[in-house]
Design a protein around this motif. Sequence first.
Motif, mmCIF file in Angstrom:
data_model
loop_
_atom_site.group_PDB
_atom_site.id
_atom_site.type_symbol
_atom_site.label_atom_id
_atom_site.label_comp_id
_atom_site.label_asym_id
_atom_site.label_seq_id
_atom_site.Cartn_x
_atom_site.Cartn_y
_atom_site.Cartn_z
ATOM 1 N N SER A 141 -6.080 -0.235 -4.890
ATOM 2 C CA SER A 141 -6.038 -1.679 -5.129
ATOM 3 C C SER A 141 -7.090 -2.047 -6.169
ATOM 4 O O SER A 141 -8.268 -1.694 -6.037
ATOM 5 C CB SER A 141 -6.314 -2.444 -3.832
ATOM 6 O OG SER A 141 -5.324 -2.160 -2.877
ATOM 7 N N GLU A 152 1.284 1.152 1.514
ATOM 8 C CA GLU A 152 0.753 2.486 1.288
ATOM 9 C C GLU A 152 1.895 3.492 1.232
ATOM 10 O O GLU A 152 2.776 3.492 2.096
ATOM 11 C CB GLU A 152 -0.215 2.864 2.411
ATOM 12 C CG GLU A 152 -0.913 4.201 2.193
ATOM 13 C CD GLU A 152 -2.014 4.432 3.206
ATOM 14 O OE1 GLU A 152 -2.226 3.571 4.102
ATOM 15 O OE2 GLU A 152 -2.688 5.475 3.111
ATOM 16 N N LYS A 200 -2.589 4.506 -2.291
ATOM 17 C CA LYS A 200 -3.432 4.292 -1.123
ATOM 18 C C LYS A 200 -4.170 2.966 -1.287
ATOM 19 O O LYS A 200 -4.298 2.458 -2.413
ATOM 20 C CB LYS A 200 -4.445 5.437 -0.989
ATOM 21 C CG LYS A 200 -3.803 6.803 -0.784
ATOM 22 C CD LYS A 200 -4.846 7.876 -0.603
ATOM 23 C CE LYS A 200 -4.174 9.225 -0.339
ATOM 24 N NZ LYS A 200 -5.182 10.295 -0.126
ATOM 25 N N PRO A 201 -4.668 2.410 -0.200
ATOM 26 C CA PRO A 201 -5.393 1.123 -0.311
ATOM 27 C C PRO A 201 -6.517 1.152 -1.356
ATOM 28 O O PRO A 201 -6.767 0.146 -2.015
ATOM 29 C CB PRO A 201 -5.935 0.916 1.102
ATOM 30 C CG PRO A 201 -4.931 1.588 1.982
ATOM 31 C CD PRO A 201 -4.479 2.799 1.211
ATOM 32 N N HIS A 232 -1.302 -2.292 0.686
ATOM 33 C CA HIS A 232 -1.562 -2.547 2.100
ATOM 34 C C HIS A 232 -1.449 -1.258 2.914
ATOM 35 O O HIS A 232 -0.551 -0.458 2.678
ATOM 36 C CB HIS A 232 -0.555 -3.573 2.630
ATOM 37 C CG HIS A 232 -0.673 -4.913 1.999
ATOM 38 N ND1 HIS A 232 -1.704 -5.777 2.309
ATOM 39 C CD2 HIS A 232 0.093 -5.537 1.079
ATOM 40 C CE1 HIS A 232 -1.557 -6.888 1.603
ATOM 41 N NE2 HIS A 232 -0.487 -6.771 0.844
ATOM 42 N N PRO A 233 -2.365 -1.088 3.873
ATOM 43 C CA PRO A 233 -2.309 0.126 4.715
ATOM 44 C C PRO A 233 -1.104 0.100 5.661
ATOM 45 O O PRO A 233 -0.555 -0.961 5.943
ATOM 46 C CB PRO A 233 -3.633 0.093 5.496
ATOM 47 C CG PRO A 233 -4.111 -1.296 5.400
ATOM 48 C CD PRO A 233 -3.526 -1.911 4.166
ATOM 49 N N ARG A 260 2.291 -6.234 -4.894
ATOM 50 C CA ARG A 260 1.861 -5.825 -3.563
ATOM 51 C C ARG A 260 2.725 -4.655 -3.102
ATOM 52 O O ARG A 260 3.949 -4.748 -3.156
ATOM 53 C CB ARG A 260 2.000 -6.982 -2.576
ATOM 54 C CG ARG A 260 1.046 -8.121 -2.811
ATOM 55 C CD ARG A 260 1.307 -9.256 -1.818
ATOM 56 N NE ARG A 260 0.394 -10.377 -2.084
ATOM 57 C CZ ARG A 260 -0.789 -10.516 -1.510
ATOM 58 N NH1 ARG A 260 -1.198 -9.623 -0.631
ATOM 59 N NH2 ARG A 260 -1.556 -11.551 -1.796
#
Lengths: 115, 110
Positions: free
Chosen positions: B83, B15, B79-80, B109-110, B12
């Motif tokens: 993912s 951003e 960037k998201p 995550h943003p 995880r």
Amino acid sequence: DTAVSQTPKYLVTQMGNDKSIKCEQNLGHDTMYWYKQDSKKFLKIMFSYNNKELIINETVPNRFSPKSPDKAHLNLHINSLELGDSAVYFCASSDLEGRASGGYTFGSGTRLTVV
Amino acid sequence: EDQVTQSPEALRLQEGESSSLNCSYTVSGLRGLFWYRQDPGKGPEFLFTLYSAGEEKEKERLKATLTKKESFLHITAPKPEDSATYLCAVATGGSYIPTFGRGTSLIVHP
């Protein structure tokens, strides 16, 4: 759209049944493949087929059989379905250049659930 | 024993937070090492092929490198939309059919 297309996208069936998954590619590729992706996302080759050669992964039960009516199609027949056959099945294709470069084109998958 | 091992299993990131994914392999006679991206509900999408140690390939925010024992997929300022699950695969000997690792699931995550 040029692509590898599979049908159906979802398949729910009972143990013991026989089912088929269809795959078609319009990329002009000469080799097609079937992969199985288990619940842990592990992608494993089942078959590789072109008009000259069928290569079968030795771990694939003989209840599974590929059938190719022509260069653009490779269907997957499964007899006597078992619970453990539940997985996502991916069709893929490549040409000679793609095989050397790893540039396989995959379909979107068929999620098979055996109940 | 897996011929291709990917780590971590899941990652995880925020951003913009750069990181690397690892793919180690134990095969001999490497013909090529491949990176794919897989989005949920879709098939793997080809990203790169690397053939020999020292080789590097880049695509947007992704850069793949190869040594004699492993490959790294570096993600710069993710960037998201980056993912996805990233899959590594190797082809060896006389076969071009890739053997896949279990993948790294990346969430940005943003």
